[in-house]
Enzyme design. Structure first.
Site, PDB file in Angstrom:
ATOM      1  N   GLU A 165      20.243  87.574  -1.131  1.00 37.10           N
ATOM      2  CA  GLU A 165      21.898  88.354  -1.865  1.00 37.10           C
ATOM      3  C   GLU A 165      21.228  87.714  -3.111  1.00 37.10           C
ATOM      4  O   GLU A 165      22.151  87.174  -3.832  1.00 37.10           O
ATOM      5  CB  GLU A 165      23.043  87.744  -2.130  1.00 37.10           C
ATOM      6  N   GLU A 278      23.466  92.169   6.592  1.00 39.92           N
ATOM      7  CA  GLU A 278      24.838  91.847   6.933  1.00 39.92           C
ATOM      8  C   GLU A 278      26.129  92.968   6.932  1.00 39.92           C
ATOM      9  O   GLU A 278      25.784  94.134   6.001  1.00 39.92           O
ATOM     10  CB  GLU A 278      25.217  90.518   5.842  1.00 39.92           C
TER      11      GLU A 278
END
Length: 343
Positions: A165, A278
């Site tokens: 991320e 995710e």
């Protein structure tokens, strides 16, 4: 995007909900299996503000018995989070910390996962930071990846994830870091493994096109494979109002499929492969409908989507709202039964 993985100890967010009734309006059949279906494994990235930290106090490793149980449920992929600073401390081009490296490899998790025939995704869970500073040393980042890739050069079940991320960074820097990781990994002789790249803006699927990630990362190249078949674009997607993964309330029963649609179109148009690295939703009928609807949509488009992974597993989550940890936790008990058709 979720912020709970950097807690200093066991997660305590959320409370258990009453077990939802089965969702009946979502498809329960699919023609073929995904290539990768997994659970994120947290623990070794905990305690980020205490470096290097003490094993068992500030951080921990996933539990082998939990891996066994999840494999028994049909999962074949485990994304293993860890800290860049713990395995290569002080400077990006420095030496390995031998004890932490053994924890990641031989003593604890990666080699155990792959010995069971499952895939281990190596996930430096750093958000494009090193000691809380944005990584701007591209050569140093390449050196760090050279050190890590050498640990797994002969393990075909290992998948490399360039970083978790990236966010609030220059797009060109994110592209250069991803390419540097790819080049460094391949230069070690690790030419057969998959490499997962991530985008800026928390690598969100719902903003993959609008944020510019798609256009920015389209030029990534694999020096070991001109077809690019071993490069997978990893995206994350949560279903709460801001997409952060901090609430057990989902926007609607259809929000999951809606949020991955534009990314799916981008993958198809550009002949790329994606992986939803995710995702999660609350243990309630609204979220379960949104999750199963999304997974059904991904399955219908599994020519470009290689699979998905739940956030998150690991022994220190406690009563965390998305905990998927055997033998008993919120998502393991109350969400997993509805997800079984997509495993």
């Amino acid at each position: 995007m979720k912020f709970l993985n950097f807690l200093l100890g066991a997660a305590t967010v959320g409370s258990a909900l009453a077990a939802p009734a089965p969702v009946c309006d979502a498809p329960t059949k699919r023609a073929t299996k995904f290539q990768f279906v997994g659970v994120n494994q947290s623990g070794a990235e905990f305690g980020k503000d205490t470096l290097p930290g003490q094993l068992g106090k500030h951080y921990t490793w996933p539990v082998r018995s939990s891996i066994d149980t999840l494999i028994g449920k049909g999962f074949n992929t485990f994304r293993i989070a860890f800290m860049m600073e713990r395995i290569v401390p002080n400077k990006l081009d420095g030496p390995l910390d031998a004890a932490y490296a053994r924890g990641l490899t031989d003593l604890q998790i990666v080699n155990y996962v792959t010995s069971k025939g499952a895939y281990a995704i190596i996930d430096p869970h750093n958000f494009g930071r090193y000691y809380n500073n944005v990584i701007t040393d591209v050569a140093g980042f390449a050196a760090w990846w050279t050190t890590i890739a050498k640990l797994f050069v002969n393990n075909d079940k290992v998948i490399f994830d360039t970083n978790n991320e990236y966010h609030d960074m220059a797009d060109d820097l994110v592209r250069r870091l991803n390419q540097a990781a790819i080049d460094a990994i391949r230069a070690t002789g690790a030419t057969s493994q998959y490499i997962m790249v991530e985008g800026n803006s928390w690598t969100g699927a719902w903003t993959w096109v609008s944020s510019g990630n798609g256009a920015n990362l389209l030029s990534l190249r694999d020096p070991a494979d001109s077809t690019g078949d071993k490069i997978i674009y990893q995206m994350h997607q949560y279903l709460d109002s801001d997409g952060s993964g901090t609430s057990e309330t989902c926007v609607s029963r259809t929000i999951g499929a809606e949020r991955v649609r534009a990314a799916t179109e981008w993958l198809k148009q550009n002949k790329k492969k994606g992986f939803l690295g995710e995702t999660a939703g609350g243990a309630n009928t609204n979220c379960i409908a949104a999750l199963t609807g999304m997974l059904s949509y991904l399955q219908q488009n599994n020519d470009v989507w290689t699979g998905w992974a739940w956030w998150g597993g690991g022994p220190w989550w406690g009563n965390y709202i998305f905990a998927m940890e055997p033998p008993s936790s919120v998502a393991y008990d109350r969400v997993l039964p509805s997800l079984q058709p997509y495993i």
